[in-house]
Design a protein around this motif. Structure first.
Motif, short mmCIF file in Angstrom:
data_model
loop_
_atom_site.label_atom_id
_atom_site.label_comp_id
_atom_site.label_asym_id
_atom_site.label_seq_id
_atom_site.Cartn_x
_atom_site.Cartn_y
_atom_site.Cartn_z
N LYS A 144 -8.99 -2.60 -9.88
CA LYS A 144 -9.72 -3.69 -9.24
C LYS A 144 -11.16 -3.73 -9.74
O LYS A 144 -11.72 -4.79 -10.01
N THR A 171 -1.58 -2.93 -3.88
CA THR A 171 -2.73 -3.14 -4.76
C THR A 171 -2.44 -4.23 -5.79
O THR A 171 -3.32 -5.02 -6.13
N ARG A 173 -0.77 -6.86 -5.37
CA ARG A 173 -0.98 -8.15 -4.72
C ARG A 173 -2.47 -8.43 -4.50
O ARG A 173 -2.93 -9.55 -4.65
N GLN A 174 -3.21 -7.38 -4.13
CA GLN A 174 -4.66 -7.56 -3.97
C GLN A 174 -5.29 -7.95 -5.30
O GLN A 174 -6.21 -8.76 -5.36
N ASP A 177 -4.86 -11.55 -5.87
CA ASP A 177 -5.83 -12.30 -5.07
C ASP A 177 -7.13 -12.48 -5.84
O ASP A 177 -7.73 -13.54 -5.83
N ARG B 242 -2.59 -15.43 6.72
CA ARG B 242 -3.40 -14.22 6.95
C ARG B 242 -4.28 -14.35 8.18
O ARG B 242 -4.60 -13.35 8.83
N ASP B 251 3.13 -11.37 2.39
CA ASP B 251 2.88 -10.88 1.03
C ASP B 251 3.50 -11.81 0.01
O ASP B 251 4.60 -12.30 0.19
N VAL B 308 -5.06 0.16 5.87
CA VAL B 308 -4.49 -1.03 5.24
C VAL B 308 -4.04 -2.03 6.29
O VAL B 308 -3.30 -1.69 7.20
N GLY B 311 -1.52 -7.16 4.88
CA GLY B 311 -1.65 -8.21 3.87
C GLY B 311 -2.65 -9.26 4.29
O GLY B 311 -2.78 -10.31 3.71
#
Lengths: 247, 312
Positions: A144, A171, A173-174, A177, B242, B251, B308, B311
């Motif tokens: 990232k 991660t 998927r992040q 983003d 979200r 997700d 975490v 999502g």
């Protein structure tokens, strides 16, 4: 032509008798997320090296951010960002030092580096780690950070070579983003991946087989054309007859 | 007796715990998958089981032999294909194969049946140096070298990483054939879609095992109804979800978003109603069966639920 980030026409790279890249033609629009897929040995890396101004083509034409790949390599380099799974950051520099280093290399002014790196570290939630060595960061964080560094100088185009290889599914998927956000800010994204679900996140993709671009379209249109349910199958249909297998 | 048995295995590198109190068994003749991202601890486990690395804590046996006290017996019984290409680059295909056969006191001919299908594909390049082979051919040669002494167990560390979809599918077909010859196979992969090709799998993250079971059992123990949503502007829908209090997790999965609700509602209509609050265009919602990746993500969140979010 003004709103095309990349234009390739009959781009070819030959090593002896071997046509690594064989007359490929395509265009990428500004702000587009473009997936550059292909079988192993199809010629993706060679094509990317040309587009990044690191290698000259044998024939054909290409412009990246409006600059010619034969005559304006240095201008191309200034206007693009690059990250890959293999090379991204210096493990033995701290997070802040890495950002300063890349910002400096790309000619971002000192005050600007200072201001924007503080902002970046905050956005990534890495305030506590800012003065620690990058080597100690988990892979997901490294990737990232590497992406943020690759777009730190606000390039017109960012080239991502398998940026999410080996990264955990959250991660990954992040990371996408961040790609969407960069694209929303007008940065063109040129990305390679072996994850076929990620191909679906692209606006358009091309699939290279044996040095040629065999298909180029939106994921939906490609699935319709091959009458299959997933990108996996599209890829399989196109690449299963590939003759070349080198990496 | 299981083919492989790990009990409370722990491996540290300085302060970093690479393998954290790991226990599981691999049954004889099984195709067993270690599924997880880089840094999950997969390679350390392979190196401990192939007697190349000592664990700080716990015990492990391979074919009944202790990995510390009886390492020599183990080395004769296992075949190991490391993640990094480790054959002699400046020996030819044939020379490499001969070398590994000789070290194990055998010949290429003696176990030819076992490698025939794979070896036939690289035989035309017998006199080529291994360093000059393509990626796919290197992989086939490495597999032949790991098989040449007819091991009882084969350890394959990320054989398909960075390999395209077509070659990956071919590789798994080779594994299915080897399994028919009663070789136990332990294979690691970061690709969740390969999990379903294994008899049983261990899902790993941060040095810990999150679950060990048959893929179908892992899928059926997913605790919530799962929905797939699609819309004209998928990224907008993801962001809307979200912020929504009724959505538990959301997700991106290819062209769909996988969604679970805070409630145990099973009907699509509930998700449709939520999506409609945000003027979603071209909405499509369907109830789906979870994939291993859905389960993996869920288990990861349970593992570190403090840090975490879902999502969101």
């Amino acid at each position: 032509m003004e709103n095309k980030a990349i234009v390739c026409k009959d781009l070819t790279k030959q090593f002896g008798d071997f046509k690594a890249v064989d007359k490929i033609s395509f265009e990428v629009s500004e702000g587009e997320i473009f997936g550059f897929l292909g079988a192993n040995g199809a010629g993706k890396t060679t094509a990317m090296r040309i587009l990044c101004g690191l290698s000259y083509p044998t024939s054909g034409e290409a412009k990246v951010a409006g600059f010619d790949v034969y005559k304006e390599q240095e201008k191309i380099k200034k206007n693009i960002g690059y990250m890959s799974q293999k090379f991204s950051l210096y493990d033995n520099l701290t997070i802040l030092e890495n950002i300063e280093f890349y910002g400096g290399v790309y000619g971002v002014s000192r005050p600007e580096i200072k201001e924007r790196s503080a902002e970046l570290v905050k956005t990534l939630g890495l305030e506590k780690e800012a003065k620690k060595l990058v080597g100690g960061l988990p892979l997901g964080w490294k990737q990232k950070l590497a992406f943020s560094v690759a777009v730190f100088h606000r390039p017109k185009i960012v080239f991502l070579d398998e940026p999410t290889g080996g990264v955990d599914p959250i991660t990954r998927r992040q990371f996408w983003d961040m790609i969407y956000e960069a694209s929303a800010n007008g940065i063109t994204v040129f990305v390679t991946t072996h994850y076929m679900d990620e191909a679906e996140y692209c606006n358009r993709i091309s699939i290279m087989v044996d040095g040629r671009v065999e298909a180029i379209d939106s994921p939906t249109a490609l699935k319709e054309r091959f009458n299959v349910a997933s990108m996996d199958e599209v890829f399989y249909e196109l690449a299963r007859n590939a003759k070349r297998t080198s990496d | 007796m299981p083919a492989v048995k790990l009990r409370n295995i722990t491996k540290k590198y300085g302060d970093f715990v690479a393998v954290d109190d790991v226990s599981f068994d691999v049954r004889k003749g099984e195709l067993f998958g270690l599924i997880g991202p880089d840094g999950a601890g997969k390679t350390s486990i392979f190196r401990i089981l192939t007697t190349l690395l000592l664990a700080e804590g716990g015990t492990a046996t391979v074919e009944g032999h202790d990995v510390v006290k009886e390492f020599q017996q183990i080395r004769n019984k296992v075949g190991y294909m490391p993640g990094k290409f480790s054959l002699y680059q400046d020996l030819t295909v044939k020379e490499n194969l001969n070398f590994f056969a000789t070290i194990f006191g055998t010949t290429i001919d003696e176990n030819y049946d076992l490698i025939k299908d794979i070896y036939d594909q690289i035989k035309p390049f017998n006199d080529r140096r291994a360093g000059k082979l393509s990626g796919g051919m290197k992989q086939k040669l490495a597999l032949c070298c790991a098989l040449i002494h007819k091991p009882e167990i084969l350890f394959l560390d990320e054989p398909t990483t960075g390999v395209d979809v077509v070659s990956r599918s071919e590789f798994w077909q080779m594994l299915a054939k080897l399994k028919e010859q009663n070789i136990t196979i332990v294979v690691s992969t970061p690709y969740m879609d390969e999990a379903k090709l294994c008899d049983r799998i261990a899902l790993m993250q941060n040095g810990k095992i999150m679950s060990v079971d048959e893929p179908k059992n892992i899928i059926s123990s997913f605790p919530k109804p799962l929905f797939a949503a699609k819309a004209k502007n998928i990224y907008k829908l993801l962001k809307d979800f979200r912020t929504d209090k009724e959505i538990e997790s959301c997700d991106a999965f290819g062209e769909f978003i996988h969604v679970t609700l805070v409630s145990d509602e099973k009907e699509e209509s509930k998700v449709v109603a939520i999506a409609q609050k945000y003027q979603t265009e071209d909405l499509e919602i369907k109830r789906i069966e979870p994939t291993i990746e859905d389960s993996f993500i869920r288990l990861m969140r349970e593992q570190k639920s403090k840090e975490v979010s879902n999502g969101k």
